[in-house]
Design an enzyme around this catalytic site. Structure first.
Site, PDB file in Angstrom:
ATOM      1  N   GLN A 110       0.828  -1.208   0.000  1.00 59.89           N
ATOM      2  CA  GLN A 110       0.000   0.000   0.000  1.00 59.89           C
ATOM      3  C   GLN A 110       0.863   1.260   0.000  1.00 59.89           C
ATOM      4  O   GLN A 110       0.499   2.276  -0.591  1.00 59.89           O
ATOM      5  CB  GLN A 110      -0.902  -0.029   1.245  1.00 59.89           C
ATOM      6  CG  GLN A 110      -2.031   0.977   1.232  1.00 59.89           C
ATOM      7  CD  GLN A 110      -3.243   0.497   0.436  1.00 59.89           C
ATOM      8  OE1 GLN A 110      -3.625  -0.660   0.531  1.00 59.89           O
ATOM      9  NE2 GLN A 110      -3.832   1.379  -0.333  1.00 59.89           N
ATOM     10  N   LYS A 113       1.858   1.829  -3.551  1.00 61.39           N
ATOM     11  CA  LYS A 113       0.651   2.092  -4.341  1.00 61.39           C
ATOM     12  C   LYS A 113       0.172   3.523  -4.119  1.00 61.39           C
ATOM     13  O   LYS A 113      -0.124   4.259  -5.058  1.00 61.39           O
ATOM     14  CB  LYS A 113      -0.438   1.108  -3.900  1.00 61.39           C
ATOM     15  CG  LYS A 113      -1.742   1.237  -4.652  1.00 61.39           C
ATOM     16  CD  LYS A 113      -2.849   0.398  -4.009  1.00 61.39           C
ATOM     17  CE  LYS A 113      -2.422  -1.026  -3.815  1.00 61.39           C
ATOM     18  NZ  LYS A 113      -3.539  -1.905  -3.459  1.00 61.39           N
ATOM     19  N   LYS A 125      -2.596  -0.814   6.722  1.00 63.37           N
ATOM     20  CA  LYS A 125      -3.588  -1.853   6.433  1.00 63.37           C
ATOM     21  C   LYS A 125      -4.013  -2.466   7.759  1.00 63.37           C
ATOM     22  O   LYS A 125      -3.287  -2.403   8.741  1.00 63.37           O
ATOM     23  CB  LYS A 125      -2.962  -2.937   5.541  1.00 63.37           C
ATOM     24  CG  LYS A 125      -3.974  -3.792   4.817  1.00 63.37           C
ATOM     25  CD  LYS A 125      -4.498  -3.138   3.548  1.00 63.37           C
ATOM     26  CE  LYS A 125      -5.653  -3.908   2.945  1.00 63.37           C
ATOM     27  NZ  LYS A 125      -6.030  -3.405   1.618  1.00 63.37           N
ATOM     28  N   GLY A 164     -12.372  -0.080   3.124  1.00 59.21           N
ATOM     29  CA  GLY A 164     -12.778  -1.494   3.021  1.00 59.21           C
ATOM     30  C   GLY A 164     -11.736  -2.335   2.319  1.00 59.21           C
ATOM     31  O   GLY A 164     -10.745  -1.839   1.789  1.00 59.21           O
ATOM     32  N   ASP A 165     -11.947  -3.618   2.340  1.00 59.27           N
ATOM     33  CA  ASP A 165     -11.145  -4.599   1.590  1.00 59.27           C
ATOM     34  C   ASP A 165     -11.989  -5.879   1.589  1.00 59.27           C
ATOM     35  O   ASP A 165     -13.224  -5.798   1.776  1.00 59.27           O
ATOM     36  CB  ASP A 165      -9.772  -4.815   2.261  1.00 59.27           C
ATOM     37  CG  ASP A 165      -8.803  -5.604   1.386  1.00 59.27           C
ATOM     38  OD1 ASP A 165      -8.238  -5.033   0.446  1.00 59.27           O
ATOM     39  OD2 ASP A 165      -8.624  -6.823   1.622  1.00 59.27           O
ATOM     40  N   ASN A 239     -16.359  -6.896  -4.932  1.00 67.54           N
ATOM     41  CA  ASN A 239     -16.393  -5.502  -5.360  1.00 67.54           C
ATOM     42  C   ASN A 239     -15.491  -5.227  -6.568  1.00 67.54           C
ATOM     43  O   ASN A 239     -15.933  -4.668  -7.575  1.00 67.54           O
ATOM     44  CB  ASN A 239     -15.994  -4.628  -4.158  1.00 67.54           C
ATOM     45  CG  ASN A 239     -15.840  -3.182  -4.540  1.00 67.54           C
ATOM     46  OD1 ASN A 239     -14.760  -2.752  -4.913  1.00 67.54           O
ATOM     47  ND2 ASN A 239     -16.918  -2.423  -4.497  1.00 67.54           N
TER      48      ASN A 239
END
Ligand code: NDP
Length: 445
Positions: A110, A113, A125, A164-165, A239
């Site tokens: 992350q 990213k 995270k 979210g994840d 998703n």
């Protein structure tokens, strides 16, 4: 021994047992030799030692009471990895497989990213080994409230902004946000992926899947090609998968397959997304249900085959880490697949990635290809701070712009360092350079 090799040896020893984290770290560090081994400034500053070590790891218990009145206890984590370029930012995952290794790998990825999005967000995270599947809404609410009763003290709109994840969608974000607000007595942008009408951004739900298709589209356009008529295989049916399929279809592709953790469906003339959304999002059912509704779709159980057995032009792994193995990569290459774009985080194993790159298949790593979700979370944060709500079209246009920007950034970095069309190297180098510069500027902290 080179600086990079020393760091890899150290983490293999120190973090033994954290397979996913070591895999992610090796993948990034492997691309950085070309920079780090040529400039002693990084070693002098202990930059890699600091980069692989999270700034903070919070581990906590989450007690809650199930519908039968029994006390349940789950374990939860928040890894605040790196805040060099902004507040920690990254999702929360609720899945029985969640452990420190998985959350650390996700937080590490992350960090790079978020740097690639061009927005001021650090990496983090979190999550829990709680499984929302099969739980009632009330059980999920009690769990989320208990989870937030501890997490709230570690986060804040300028400190750490989760989202979210896997297993955390609009319902869970709503329950967590309600509890946060109740504790701190402030209505503020502490979570993203919120509902429209209470601080959420239009197009956030669609963003990761749409963004994945936008980056691949930019590459295709550069080659004078497009999604039109392409056969696309998608894994997952959550998703990311559903909205990647939706955008690819809107550009003229035929999405022939989708999967869940039990199996996959092959629908030759194209997946029906209305049915898919009803089965997975509204009724929370298994994919077998899809094949019951569409008699011309074929369902195959995990024991009978893999979603990558289906010939396709473009493969979009959108389910979870390590779901596309070397055997799958070989099948994809031999059936004529030309592009693999990672919607999930690290879905492709390292040997499979190397194989695809060797075969000249355009490979877009998750840290670039699925950055659209966090980028739009960044846009949600901006709207919250300014107390504004942009239209769907405005957010979507900004998302597309960011994804095209990421494509050109990683393409340029790959070329500059002598690895044209190697978007793994390009993404790792471009993300690293931004984070490393900020860390060097800020001294040894
Ligand atoms: P969802 O929970 O909405 O969907 C996950 C999908 O993956 C489901 O179809 C699920 O099937 C499947 N899946 C989960 N675990 C496994 C497994 N072990 N084997 C096979 N299939 C599995 O999650 P998201 O779509 O949000 O996330 C998917 C991936 O995308 C993750 O890697 C996530 O980290 C990444 N990602 C998500 C972002 C977002 O904005 N949501 C942003 C960037 C990356 P089942 O229903 O059977 O569990």
């Amino acid at each position: 021994m080179s600086y990079i090799d020393k760091i890899i040896t150290d983490i293999e020893k120190k973090d033994a047992g954290q397979g996913e984290f070591i895999q992610a770290a090796k993948e990034v560090l492997g691309s950085l030799k070309i920079i780090v081994d040529q400039d002693s400034v990084y070693e002098k500053a202990g930059l890699l030692e600091r980069l692989v070590e999270p700034e903070r790891v919070v581990v906590f218990r989450v007690p809650w009471i199930d519908d039968a009145g029994k006390v349940q206890v789950n374990r939860a984590f928040r890894v605040q990895y790196n805040s060099a370029i902004g507040p920690y930012k990254g999702g929360l995952r609720f899945h029985p497989s969640v452990n420190l290794s998985i959350i650390k790998f996700l937080g590490f990825e992350q960090t790079f990213k978020n740097a690639l999005t061009g927005l001021p967000m650090g990496g983090g995270k979190g999550g829990s080994d709680f499984d929302p599947k099969g739980k009632s809404d009330n059980e999920v609410m009690r769990f989320c409230q208990s989870f937030m009763t501890e997490l709230y003290r570690h986060i804040g709109p300028d400190t750490d902004v989760p989202a979210g994840d896997i297993g955390v969608g609009g319902r869970e974000v709503g329950f967590m946000y309600g509890q946060y607000k109740r504790i701190v007595n402030r209505f503020e942008g502490v979570l993203t992926g919120k509902g429209i009408g209470w601080g959420g951004s239009l197009a956030r739900t669609e963003a990761t899947g749409y963004g994945l298709v936008y980056i691949v589209e930019e590459y295709l356009n550069k080659k004078g090609d497009s999604f039109k008529g392409k056969k696309v295989a998608v894994s997952g049916s959550g998703n990311v998968a559903v909205f990647a399929a939706q955008k690819a279809m809107s550009l003229g592709a035929v999405v022939v397959s989708m999967s869940d953790s039990n199996g996959y469906v092959f629908h030759k003339n194209g997946i029906n997304l209305d049915t898919m959304k009803e089965v997975k999002f509204i009724n929370r059912e298994r994919l077998t249900k899809y094949a019951e509704i569409h008699k011309d779709a074929v369902y195959t159980d995990v024991s009978g085959g893999r979603v990558w057995d289906i010939p396709c032009d473009i493969a979009l792994p959108c389910a979870t880490q390590n779901e596309l193995f070397i055997e799958d990569a070989k099948k994809l290459a031999s059936s004529g697949c030309k592009i693999v774009g990672e919607g999930a985080n690290m879905p492709t194993t390292m040997d499979a990635t190397e194989f695809l790159l060797e075969k000249g298949i355009a490979f877009f790593p998750g840290k670039a290809a699925n950055a659209g979700g966090v980028a739009t979370s960044g846009l949600e944060m901006s709207q919250n701070s300014a107390r504004l709500s942009w239209s769907f079209e405005e957010v979507d246009a900004k998302l597309k712009n960011i994804m095209c920007g990421i494509f050109h950034n990683i393409d340029d970095a790959a070329k500059e360092y002598g690895k044209p069309e190697n978007f793994v190297a390009g993404a790792n180098i471009a993300g690293f350079k931004k984070v490393a510069k900020a860390m060097l500027d800020q001294g040894v902290i």
